[in-house]
Design a protein around this motif. Structure first.
Motif, short mmCIF file in Angstrom:
data_model
loop_
_atom_site.label_atom_id
_atom_site.label_comp_id
_atom_site.label_asym_id
_atom_site.label_seq_id
_atom_site.Cartn_x
_atom_site.Cartn_y
_atom_site.Cartn_z
N LEU B 69 0.83 -1.21 0.00
CA LEU B 69 0.00 0.00 0.00
C LEU B 69 0.86 1.25 0.00
N TYR B 72 2.65 1.54 -3.26
CA TYR B 72 1.69 1.90 -4.28
C TYR B 72 1.44 3.41 -4.22
N VAL B 209 -5.88 4.69 6.93
CA VAL B 209 -5.30 3.72 6.00
C VAL B 209 -3.82 4.05 5.90
N THR B 232 -8.02 0.57 -1.53
CA THR B 232 -7.63 -0.62 -0.77
C THR B 232 -8.89 -1.37 -0.40
#
Lengths: 184, 253
Positions: B69, B72, B209, B232
């Motif tokens: 994540l 990314y 997140v 996500t």
């Protein structure tokens, strides 16, 4: 016998797991990576820790390296981003290391007849420390590491016009702060 | 011939370089560290199955997902939106006149007390934090910077506010904020001269997140700009930045 390129050494390590090839890659690049990181974090202990981290990340991420770029550029990209992440995470009230100069220079360092005085050294240190991490890395890559604008922008993963602007801003700020030193 | 600034920086750089002995010591340290990683690459030997392996596997998977994540968010420029956030996410990020006046008034009051030593004000999260320099700095114009994280369920049109930080800073003042051990934000803003404001912002959040973004943007005043989009699971996220020069007419008095 010709000296193997970085990419050849990398292939030897990846395909035949020749650890000697990896050690040679470390030997070739550790000086530049470490000096680049120090010039961005301005702290010798942090620079040593981050250098180790950068090489470990580079090794772990070897599969991501496709060989379309030079290995050195890929390594420096990891160094810049690892260092910037570290700087972003550093606690806000922590001051940059500005310990006595004699603690920072090894006895083995190359003598330079044009050594800067301690006050000048500290002024440069403070001026660099006053820059934001992105401006500092821009001036480090171009003025200190003597990279071209295009290569430095690519390593910073930044558009060329934005990178030009960062270098211009960093130079303007440093010029203002170091004006007294730069006068002939 | 080198320019004076390049020359003095180059001399400083060479003086700070470690000597051969220190560099050699560091090289051994690095190769030792790499040596411990190499063990991972050796052919796997049979190990007894036990419940700890599952714990390791789950932990490893969680770390891998988190790392993916974060990576990314950092390396997916194609997912980075460059247009102003002019869809229905804008109202959540936009600064109202009342907010702008309140922030400008707060900064003026602090300036009356601390003078040029007041460098920034973090005006979120229940209490106000002040950045006060130990000596006078430059009396540059105050800029309001807001960074928000918006979220919405996949398929939904409505964005909701997941995280927000608003602060007033002087131009060219680097501000580093730590919200907890893993959540931090650094900003540096500067008026570009054409009415726009350059903003360097680094954001690392553990919640709602895991996000890590590092953006350099030229922003129009009070025009929210989405600098990062990510997804996500079934939830979409946007990081939106907005800036306003508080010295502008109507706010400064």
């Amino acid at each position: 016998m010709t000296t193997p390129t970085d990419e050849t050494l990398l292939r030897q390590y990846r395909e035949r797991k020749q650890n000697d090839a990896l050690d040679e890659l470390v030997r070739r690049h550790i000086g530049k990576v470490r000096s680049m990181i120090y010039q961005m974090v301005l702290d010798h202990a942090d620079a040593d820790d981050l250098t180790q981290e950068v090489f470990c990340r580079a090794l772990v991420g070897l599969d991501e390296f496709r060989g379309t770029a030079r290995f050195s550029s890929w390594l420096y990209t990891i160094a810049v981003h690892t260092t910037q992440s570290f700087l972003a995470a550093r606690t806000r009230f922590r001051r940059m290391d500005s310990g006595p100069l004699d603690e920072k220079i090894d006895a083995g360092a190359a003598p330079d007849e044009r050594l800067l005085g301690a006050e000048v050294n500290d002024a440069i240190h403070a001026a660099l420390a006053s820059l934001s991490p992105t401006l500092r890395s821009a001036i480090v890559l171009t003025a200190l590491q003597e990279m071209g604008m295009a290569e430095a922008a690519a390593i910073s993963q930044c558009a060329l016009p934005t990178f030009y602007w960062r270098v211009h801003r960093a130079r303007a700020i440093l010029g203002k702060k170091l004006g007294g030193i730069l006068k002939p | 011939m080198k320019r004076p600034l390049d020359d003095v920086l180059a001399r400083w750089g060479s003086q700070q370089a470690p000597g051969e002995a220190r560099l050699d010591e560091l090289r051994h340290r690095v190769t030792d560290a790499l040596g411990s990683r190499r063990l991972v690459e050796l052919p796997e030997v049979a190990r007894p199955r036990d419940r700890h392996r599952w714990r390791w596997a789950l932990g490893g998977a969680a770390v891998a997902v988190a790392a993916m994540l974060v990576l990314y968010a950092i390396i997916a420029p194609s997912r980075r939106a460059t247009a102003d956030a002019n869809d229905n996410s804008s109202p959540l990020a936009r600064l109202s006149d009342a907010e702008l006046r309140r922030s400008a008034a707060l900064f003026r009051r602090m300036e009356e007390v601390f003078g040029d030593r007041i460098r920034w004000i973090d005006d979120d999260g229940g209490d106000v934090q002040l950045g006060i320099a130990s000596d006078d700095g430059s009396a540059s114009a105050p800029l309001l910077v807001r960074v928000v994280v918006l979220s919405r369920a996949a398929g939904s049109r409505e964005w909701t506010l997941a995280w927000k930080r608003t602060l007033v800073t002087r131009c060219e003042e680097r501000v580093d904020l730590a919200f907890d051990a893993r959540s931090r934000m650094s900003i540096w803003a500067y008026p570009a001269g054409d009415g726009r404001i350059a903003l360097d912002a680094s954001l690392a959040l553990a919640a709602p997140v895991p996000i890590s973004s590092l953006c350099s943007e030229l922003l129009n005043a009070n025009a929210p700009k989405c600098v990062l989009e990510m997804k996500t699971g079934d939830v979409e996220y946007q990081v939106v930045e907005i800036v306003q020069d508080l010295s502008k007419k109507g706010l400064s008095s």
